[in-house]
Design an enzyme around this catalytic site. Structure first.
Site, mmCIF file in Angstrom:
data_model
loop_
_atom_site.group_PDB
_atom_site.id
_atom_site.type_symbol
_atom_site.label_atom_id
_atom_site.label_comp_id
_atom_site.label_asym_id
_atom_site.label_seq_id
_atom_site.Cartn_x
_atom_site.Cartn_y
_atom_site.Cartn_z
ATOM 1 N N THR A 125 -4.929 19.958 -82.156
ATOM 2 C CA THR A 125 -3.762 19.099 -82.424
ATOM 3 C C THR A 125 -2.550 19.929 -82.855
ATOM 4 O O THR A 125 -2.709 21.048 -83.383
ATOM 5 C CB THR A 125 -4.086 18.083 -83.546
ATOM 6 O OG1 THR A 125 -2.873 17.473 -84.005
ATOM 7 C CG2 THR A 125 -4.755 18.717 -84.750
ATOM 8 N N ASP A 126 -1.361 19.359 -82.690
ATOM 9 C CA ASP A 126 -0.139 20.029 -83.184
ATOM 10 C C ASP A 126 -0.120 20.091 -84.717
ATOM 11 O O ASP A 126 0.614 20.889 -85.305
ATOM 12 C CB ASP A 126 1.133 19.336 -82.654
ATOM 13 C CG ASP A 126 1.283 17.878 -83.079
ATOM 14 O OD1 ASP A 126 0.342 17.302 -83.662
ATOM 15 O OD2 ASP A 126 2.352 17.305 -82.808
ATOM 16 N N GLU A 127 -0.951 19.256 -85.354
ATOM 17 C CA GLU A 127 -0.921 19.211 -86.828
ATOM 18 C C GLU A 127 -1.474 20.485 -87.464
ATOM 19 O O GLU A 127 -1.279 20.714 -88.655
ATOM 20 C CB GLU A 127 -1.669 17.980 -87.347
ATOM 21 C CG GLU A 127 -0.998 16.692 -86.901
ATOM 22 C CD GLU A 127 -1.357 15.492 -87.747
ATOM 23 O OE1 GLU A 127 -1.659 15.670 -88.939
ATOM 24 O OE2 GLU A 127 -1.323 14.375 -87.208
ATOM 25 N N TYR A 150 -7.453 16.130 -92.791
ATOM 26 C CA TYR A 150 -7.623 15.988 -91.334
ATOM 27 C C TYR A 150 -7.177 17.253 -90.616
ATOM 28 O O TYR A 150 -7.941 17.859 -89.851
ATOM 29 C CB TYR A 150 -6.821 14.783 -90.808
ATOM 30 C CG TYR A 150 -6.616 14.827 -89.296
ATOM 31 C CD1 TYR A 150 -7.693 14.657 -88.423
ATOM 32 C CD2 TYR A 150 -5.354 15.057 -88.739
ATOM 33 C CE1 TYR A 150 -7.521 14.722 -87.036
ATOM 34 C CE2 TYR A 150 -5.172 15.123 -87.362
ATOM 35 C CZ TYR A 150 -6.262 14.954 -86.516
ATOM 36 O OH TYR A 150 -6.092 15.026 -85.146
ATOM 37 N N LYS A 154 -9.271 20.137 -88.492
ATOM 38 C CA LYS A 154 -8.980 20.443 -87.080
ATOM 39 C C LYS A 154 -8.666 21.935 -86.921
ATOM 40 O O LYS A 154 -9.058 22.553 -85.932
ATOM 41 C CB LYS A 154 -7.802 19.601 -86.571
ATOM 42 C CG LYS A 154 -8.067 18.116 -86.451
ATOM 43 C CD LYS A 154 -9.157 17.787 -85.439
ATOM 44 C CE LYS A 154 -8.738 18.097 -84.019
ATOM 45 N NZ LYS A 154 -9.804 17.741 -83.045
HETATM 46 N N1 LIG Z 1 -4.358 10.512 -80.954
HETATM 47 C C1 LIG Z 1 -3.496 11.497 -81.106
HETATM 48 O O1 LIG Z 1 -2.285 11.270 -81.209
HETATM 49 C C2 LIG Z 1 -3.966 12.935 -81.131
HETATM 50 C C3 LIG Z 1 -3.012 13.957 -81.116
HETATM 51 C C4 LIG Z 1 -3.444 15.291 -81.097
HETATM 52 C C5 LIG Z 1 -4.796 15.567 -81.084
HETATM 53 N N2 LIG Z 1 -5.719 14.558 -81.116
HETATM 54 C C6 LIG Z 1 -7.145 14.916 -81.076
HETATM 55 O O2 LIG Z 1 -7.670 14.347 -79.888
HETATM 56 C C7 LIG Z 1 -9.034 13.952 -80.075
HETATM 57 C C8 LIG Z 1 -9.210 12.492 -79.717
HETATM 58 O O3 LIG Z 1 -8.355 11.703 -80.545
HETATM 59 P P1 LIG Z 1 -8.323 10.117 -80.424
HETATM 60 O O4 LIG Z 1 -7.020 9.666 -80.923
HETATM 61 O O5 LIG Z 1 -8.798 9.691 -79.090
HETATM 62 O O6 LIG Z 1 -9.443 9.736 -81.514
HETATM 63 P P2 LIG Z 1 -10.242 8.392 -81.767
HETATM 64 O O7 LIG Z 1 -10.410 8.293 -83.245
HETATM 65 O O8 LIG Z 1 -9.653 7.239 -81.028
HETATM 66 O O9 LIG Z 1 -11.677 8.683 -81.085
HETATM 67 C C9 LIG Z 1 -12.579 9.629 -81.599
HETATM 68 C C10 LIG Z 1 -13.917 9.401 -80.899
HETATM 69 O O10 LIG Z 1 -14.848 10.381 -81.410
HETATM 70 C C11 LIG Z 1 -16.074 9.703 -81.691
HETATM 71 N N3 LIG Z 1 -16.756 10.457 -82.744
HETATM 72 C C12 LIG Z 1 -16.368 10.602 -84.054
HETATM 73 N N4 LIG Z 1 -17.269 11.350 -84.713
HETATM 74 C C13 LIG Z 1 -18.217 11.715 -83.817
HETATM 75 C C14 LIG Z 1 -19.385 12.493 -83.901
HETATM 76 N N5 LIG Z 1 -19.765 13.064 -85.058
HETATM 77 N N6 LIG Z 1 -20.139 12.656 -82.790
HETATM 78 C C15 LIG Z 1 -19.778 12.078 -81.606
HETATM 79 N N7 LIG Z 1 -18.682 11.301 -81.491
HETATM 80 C C16 LIG Z 1 -17.915 11.127 -82.572
HETATM 81 C C17 LIG Z 1 -15.671 8.305 -82.121
HETATM 82 O O11 LIG Z 1 -16.745 7.387 -82.013
HETATM 83 C C18 LIG Z 1 -14.531 8.028 -81.147
HETATM 84 O O12 LIG Z 1 -15.020 7.504 -79.941
HETATM 85 C C19 LIG Z 1 -9.343 14.299 -81.540
HETATM 86 O O13 LIG Z 1 -9.950 15.567 -81.588
HETATM 87 C C20 LIG Z 1 -7.983 14.353 -82.208
HETATM 88 O O14 LIG Z 1 -8.000 15.227 -83.325
HETATM 89 C C21 LIG Z 1 -5.330 13.244 -81.150
#
Ligand SMILES: NC(=O)c1ccc[n+]([C@@H]2O[C@H](COP(=O)([O-])OP(=O)(O)OC[C@H]3O[C@@H](n4cnc5c(N)ncnc54)[C@H](O)[C@@H]3O)[C@@H](O)[C@H]2O)c1
Length: 332
Positions: A125-127, A150, A154
């Site tokens: 992530t950018d964070e 968080y 990450k």
């Molecule tokens: N949403 C954003 O804006 C954003 C931005 C940058 C990076 N990210 C990264 O992208 C990825 C996806 O983000 P998102 O927004 O789709 O998240 P989300 O919270 O919608 O989904 C996360 C998924 O991971 C699953 N999960 C959680 N713990 C688990 C485990 N121990 N084993 C297996 N599955 C597990 C959950 O059931 C869920 O389906 C993450 O790594 C997040 O850090 C998200």
């Protein structure tokens, strides 16, 4: 081409699964997901009958189950999106974040190493770069200065991936997207939360002054970026995926209210989140050099997202608890 998408029942994961199945004729996808509160089979509705799609419930922290699934499925690529993702939850209760985002990433790296997985793409992530204030956008080699449990978890997962490349030459690539938006995003996150509160004519709380800046990327552009990194990226490299679309939180909320034709008087400013970062922004030279460009213009993407929530009440209605209607916490 066989993909194992860890976290494929979440927001970005479910969008990626649909993208892979439609963009790659030869794609087979196995979703491996624990189904936490954020992971829902509803996000994958419509794919159940597709012979190219499979689902296995599992935790990325469970090395034994991971090894069993990887040994029998033999993926060409593993994409790791499994994570705890909500900053406010990480402030209230950091433990699950350390478990999944650090220990889980470690377990996945170990399984990939033991079983010679040809490619692992890890979604960071950018964070991880922390608050950049008025400074220049972060490049891939900018220092990590995470602010919340968080983003620290990450950053730890991202660093483990880098170490596994350097130490074991594990074929891993890292993508660091900015804030994503689009369909199937859980309504604790800013954009869906504001849409749904506005739809119900509820006050919309905003942290502090609302002047915090985030860079917004449509989830379809994220999926295309990940595909480009898979096809043309290099092992051991990290790629920022910016939206080149910096907006204050207040601007985002106002744009949604305008689309829904709701009054700005719904906005309420509340006490700021502890440690709240004022701005994230990234340079994108490396991914631009691979030929990727974001294609979804901000207001068009936002209108489409609002429309999706308006048309898919079946999806969000069961997620709205009493606290959604009473809480004055901005998101979560
Ligand atoms: N949403 C954003 O804006 C954003 C931005 C940058 C990076 N990210 C990264 O992208 C990825 C996806 O983000 P998102 O927004 O789709 O998240 P989300 O919270 O919608 O989904 C996360 C998924 O991971 C699953 N999960 C959680 N713990 C688990 C485990 N121990 N084993 C297996 N599955 C597990 C959950 O059931 C869920 O389906 C993450 O790594 C997040 O850090 C998200």
């Amino acid at each position: 081409m066989r993909f194992l998408v860890a976290g494929g029942a979440g927001f970005m994961g479910s969008n990626l699964v649909r993208y892979l199945i439609s963009a790659h004729e030869d794609a087979e996808v196995l979703v491996y997901d624990k189904l936490t509160y954020a992971g829902r089979l509803e996000n994958l509705r419509g794919l159940e009958g597709d012979p190219r799609f499979r689902f296995e419930r599992g935790d990325i922290c469970d090395g034994e189950q991971l090894c069993r699934v990887i040994s029998s499925y033999r993926p060409d690529v593993i994409v790791n999106l499994a994570a705890e993702t909500h900053v406010d939850r990480s402030i209230r209760d950091p433990e699950p974040f350390i478990r999944t985002n650090v220990v889980g990433t470690f377990a996945l790296l170990e399984a990939a190493r033991k079983l010679d997985v040809p490619l692992l793409i890890h979604v960071s992530t950018d964070e991880v770069y922390g608050d950049i204030g008025d400074g220049p956008p972060s490049a891939e080699d900018s220092p990590f200065k995470p602010s919340s449990p968080y983003s620290a978890s990450k950053a730890a997962g991202d660093l483990l991936c880098q170490a596994y490349w350097r130490t074991y030459r594990l074929p891993v690539r890292i993508v660091r997207p900015s804030n994503n938006y689009g369909p199937y995003q859980y309504p604790e996150k800013l954009i869906p939360r504001v849409i749904l509160r506005a739809v119900h004519n509820l006050p919309i709380p905003i942290y502090g002054s609302g002047r915090q800046v985030r860079d917004w990327l449509h989830v379809e552009d994220f999926c295309r970026a990940l595909d480009v990194v898979m096809k043309r990226g290099s092992n051991g490299e990290a790629y920022n995926v910016p939206g080149f679309n910096e907006r204050t939180n207040l601007e985002v909320v106002e744009a949604i209210l305008d689309i829904l034709d709701k009054p700005r008087s719904l906005i309420r400013f509340v006490a700021d989140r502890p440690g709240h970062d004022t701005r994230y922004a990234m340079k994108g030279d490396k991914i631009l050099a691979l030929g990727w460009r974001p294609q979804v213009p901000w207001l068009e993407g936002l209108r489409r997202t609002v429309q999706w929530y308006l048309e898919n009440e079946w999806w969000w209605r069961p997620l709205l608890s009493d606290s959604f209607f009473s809480s004055d916490i901005p998101w979560g």
